[in-house]
Each structure stands twice: as structure tokens, then as C-alpha cells.
Design a protein around this motif. Structure first.
Motif, PDB file in Angstrom:
ATOM      1  N   HIS A  62      32.962  45.829  21.323  1.00 26.38           N
ATOM      2  CA  HIS A  62      33.776  45.298  22.434  1.00 26.38           C
ATOM      3  C   HIS A  62      33.710  43.776  22.431  1.00 26.38           C
ATOM      4  O   HIS A  62      32.679  43.192  22.747  1.00 26.38           O
ATOM      5  N   HIS A  64      36.197  39.853  22.753  1.00 26.31           N
ATOM      6  CA  HIS A  64      37.433  39.114  23.024  1.00 26.31           C
ATOM      7  C   HIS A  64      37.288  37.812  22.239  1.00 26.31           C
ATOM      8  O   HIS A  64      36.848  36.787  22.794  1.00 26.31           O
ATOM      9  N   HIS A 210      37.855  48.574  29.949  1.00 25.84           N
ATOM     10  CA  HIS A 210      36.627  48.243  30.688  1.00 25.84           C
ATOM     11  C   HIS A 210      36.447  49.313  31.761  1.00 25.84           C
ATOM     12  O   HIS A 210      37.411  49.665  32.432  1.00 25.84           O
ATOM     13  N   HIS A 247      31.091  48.854  29.011  1.00 26.66           N
ATOM     14  CA  HIS A 247      30.207  48.650  30.165  1.00 26.66           C
ATOM     15  C   HIS A 247      29.598  49.935  30.740  1.00 26.66           C
ATOM     16  O   HIS A 247      28.454  50.227  30.464  1.00 26.66           O
ATOM     17  N   ASP A 298      31.046  41.685  24.274  1.00 28.05           N
ATOM     18  CA  ASP A 298      32.027  41.211  25.245  1.00 28.05           C
ATOM     19  C   ASP A 298      32.450  39.806  24.793  1.00 28.05           C
ATOM     20  O   ASP A 298      32.091  39.370  23.696  1.00 28.05           O
TER      21      ASP A 298
HETATM   22 ZN   LIG Z   1      35.396  42.724  28.041  1.00 31.69          ZN
END
Ligand SMILES: [Zn+2]
Length: 427
Positions: A62, A64, A210, A247, A298
Motif C-alpha cells: 500500500h 502513494h 483504505h 489499515h 502508505d
Molecule cells: Zn493510503
């Protein structure tokens, strides 16, 4: 031309058995693994493995990537304030060019820390894809849909998400796959979710979202819908298809049961959850219930790095703290989360170091003061090593990092560009 790793300690057989072996790579794949010495063919490259550990490439399930541009821009804030008052306003200003160069910086950081595959959700996904394709990493790319209603905006968002699938699925010689990403239960309405599920089914791609990140999200969802975020997604029909759920910090027993029953792949992001004060996901309980759990960083604006070695260490330590039990989440278990579980969750990439698998291999130098002596190489990797100890990274038999030098990225140029582009965000 083949490559032979000679006398190297390697993590094989499902990422848990460590042996000294010889390993040959022919083209994209591992062709031989032997405890006996291998004959060296003319023209073959030989890497002496003494003091090094070969591990399967780490999977950041996960991320970005372009958010490295906002690393350190807004720290020490709760998720909602951080997102609504700081991140979303600057993201509205972002240009495709910035996304491209930031992606390259993020990819350089990922490779230096041993990542060979990521599941990346963002926008201007064509620029992220261009960077990934050039650099040679594996990735599952998606456009993050944010749309409360299936109105003109909602439909346009889904069109952008669909365009990513038609443009990038199978690109980069098959290294790039795609997903569909409604951002979250709290940012996308029911009709948007249902349309997204239909699209994911049409293209046979996974959903990447998410889920249950903060206590506030869960309380708000229960107040609005009378259900937890996990149960809400199940009611929408989302959990009937493959889901990558980042998460899952605030999940109760019923949620965990549902996640296990529906075979949802949870992505644990311990550092981001810690930094945003979101909490510690009950990973040990989830694994005990049979939930598959992968590991991710993340975005770097909430972490503030894309370093999977740090993430492994943080995952193991926080789980021991929260459960007051040092036996939970061993070095072996956390290494599996960062490798094989990630590949299974993303439904692509190599499933470990084995004959016939793609050669996604990372070499770590354990012959250094912070790791010696070596009684258990996986203990050294998870509890003592740093990402700077990674010397070589290979994806499908191609070096992306060789002797600590990035092969496919002009690192100095990327650093200069990002420094230049970040100036306008300095206030
Ligand atoms: Zn995220």
C-alpha cells in the motif's frame, strides 16, 4: 547472459527456510538452486555471496508514490486535519510533471530499501505508470476515486479509474497490473462503490482501498449506516471480490471474522498508523483468525519513508507492545508478510526464491557492525539491518540496484528536479 549467486545464504521455500546455496538466473527466472557448486558458463556473471543474505523482493502492498513530494510538509497532526487542511489543498495544486518526478524519487527510495513490487494508488496515474515502466519495478497501479455521489463528478472519477486499467494492465512486459480504488467508505458513496465493483468484475482486477483506519471513521460509519466500515463494504458487495484493504486498525471480532471469511487481504501500515496516531491494528488476532496480512508503508507524507525494512521492524515491535506478548509476530512471520503474503495479496509477482519463479531478488550485506554476529539471518534482517545494507535489487532478472548504485534511475537528476519542484510548496 546468466547470473550465478555463489555460496549465498538465502531465504527459500516460502520465505522461511534459510540455507547456504548456489543460485542461477537465466533471463527473467531462477533456473537452478543447488547446495552443490554450479559450473560457470562462459559470459555468466558471478556474485560472491559470502556475508550476504538473498531474500525475495519486498512487496510494499500500500503506497502513494508521488506523496514523497509532501514528506515533512505537515507532521504531528491527526488524519482528518492532516488530510483535509494540509494534504488535499496541496494535492489540488499538483501537476502531472510533479507527479512524474516525485514518483521517480519514491521509486529510487523503494529500490534502495529492497522493494521490488508495490500497490500504488494515486492520481495522474499515467505519470506514475510512466515512471514505474521506465524504472523496471513491478506495480499494481490504480486511480484513487473520491466521489460521494454517482453524479457527473462521480462518473468522471470512475472513467479515470477505468482508463488506468485499459492503459496500464499488462504494460512494462507484464510487470504492471492494475486495480480499482474507491478511496474509502467515508469518501465514496454506495452507488459509487457499486459501480466500482462492477468495473472491477468486468476487468477482473482487485479492489484496493483504505478501510477502518481511524476510530472516527468507524464511529461515523456506525452512526450513518448502523454498520462498521467492514460490514458496510460487505453489504455493498465489495468483499465478494478480491480486496486489498489498507489499515484495518479499528476492527472488532465480527469484522475480523468477516475479513477472514471473505478472504480479504489486509495491508498493515504500522508506521503511518503510529505517526497519525490512528492506533495499532490487531494483526496477531487477525492472523490467528486466518486473515491474510501483507505490509505497506502508505504515503511518505504520513510515514515519512518508503522503507520496508523499517516497516517490518515497526510491525513486529508494535504488535509485541500492544499485545504485551513478545512471542507474537516473529521475525519469520513479519518477513513472510513483507514478501510472500504481499505477492499473494497483489495476485502477481514472484512467490519467493524457487526454481521457475521470476528472479525478484534482494541482496543484503549482513557483514557489518550493526548486524554481526549472525546466528539467525532473519533476526538480523528484521531487528538489526538498515536499508543502507541492501547492495543489489533485481526484478525479473534485471538489476535495478547493483553494488549500491541505481541502474535505471539518474538519481542526481531526480534529486535536483524534486528539490526544484518542491520550492513552491515552501511557505
Ligand atoms: Zn493510503
Amino acid at each position: 547472459m546468466g547470473i550465478v549467486l555463489r555460496n549465498i545464504t538465502a531465504v527459500i521455500d516460502g520465505a522461511t527456510v534459510v540455507k547456504t546455496i548456489n543460485l542461477r538466473i537465466d533471463g527473467k527466472r531462477i533456473s537452478t538452486i543447488s547446495e552443490d557448486p554450479l559450473p560457470i558458463n562462459p559470459g555468466e556473471a558471478v556474485i560472491e555471496g559470502e556475508g550476504k543474505l538473498a531474500i525475495p523482493g519486498l512487496v510494499n502492498a500500500h503506497s502513494h508514490l508521488p506523496m514523497v513530494l509532501f514528506r515533512g510538509l505537515a507532521d504531528d497532526l491527526p488524519l482528518r486535519t492532516w488530510l483535509e487542511d494540509h494534504i488535499w489543498p496541496v494535492e489540488r495544486e499538483l501537476s502531472p510533471k510533479e507527479v512524474y518526478w516525485a514518483s521517480l524519487l519514491g521509486l529510487a527510495e523503494m529500490i534502495r530499501a529492497g522493494t521490488t513490487m508495490c500497490a500504488d494508488m494515486y492520481f495522474y496515474t499515467n505519470e506514475v505508470g510512466r515512471a514505474v515502466e521506465e524504472v523496471g519495478l513491478r506495480a499494481v497501479l490504480s486511480y484513487g476515486v473520491v466521489a460521494p455521489e454517482l453524479d457527473a463528478h462521480g462518473k468522471a472519477e470512475l472513467k479515470k479509474a477505468e482508463a488506468v486499467i485499459t492503459r496500464w494492465e499488462g504494460a512494462g512486459d507484464g510487470r504492471i497490473k492494475t486495480a480499482l480504488s474507491p478511496h474509502a467508505v467515508y469518501t465514496c458513496g454506495e452507488k459509487v462503490w457499486k459501480a466500482a465493483i462492477e468495473l472491477a468484475q468486468k476487468y477482473e482486477v482487485i479492489l484496493h482501498t483504505h478501510l477502518a483506519e481511524t476510530r472516527e471513521e468507524v464511529e461515523q460509519c456506525r452512526a450513518q449506516r448502523g454498520l462498521s466500515p467492514v460490514a458496510t463494504l460487505d453489504r455493498f458487495g465489495a468483499l465478494s471480490i478480491p480486496v486489498l484493504a489498507a489499515h484495518c486498525v479499528h476492527v472488532d471480532k465480527d469484522d475480523i471474522h468477516l475479513l477472514a471469511e471473505r478472504e480479504v487481504s489486509v495491508v498493515h501500515c504500522p508506521k503511518s498508523n503510529a505517526k497519525l496516531g490512528s492506533g495499532i491494528a490487531p494483526i496477531a488476532a487477525m492472523q490467528k483468525a486466518g486473515v491474510m496480512v501483507a505490509l505497506g508503508t502508505d504515503g511518505a507524507a504520513a510515514n515519512n519513508s518508503l522503507d520496508m525494512i523499517e516497516e517490518m521492524r515497526m510491525a513486529a515491535l508494535l504488535q509485541k507492545v500492544s499485545s504485551e506478548d513478545p512471542t507474537v509476530l516473529s521475525a519469520r512471520e513479519v518477513a513472510l508478510m513483507a514478501t510472500q503474503a504481499g505477492a499473494k495479496a497483489l495476485r502477481t509477482g514472484a512467490q519467493g526464491l524457487a526454481v521457475g519463479q521470476d528472479a525478484d531478488i534482494v541482496l543484503v550485506d549482513l557483514d557489518c557492525v550493526r548486524t554481526l554476529p549472525i546466528y539467525d539471518p532473519l533476526s538480523a534482517l528484521v531487528y538489526a539491518a538498515h536499508s543502507q545494507d541492501i547492495t543489489d535489487v533485481m526484478v525479473a532478472g534485471r538489476f535495478l540496484l547493483r553494488d549500491r548504485e541505481l541502474v535505471t534511475i539518474d538519481e542526481e537528476k531526480v534529486k535536483q528536479e524534486v528539490k526544484r519542484l518542491s520550492k513552491r510548496y515552501t511557505n
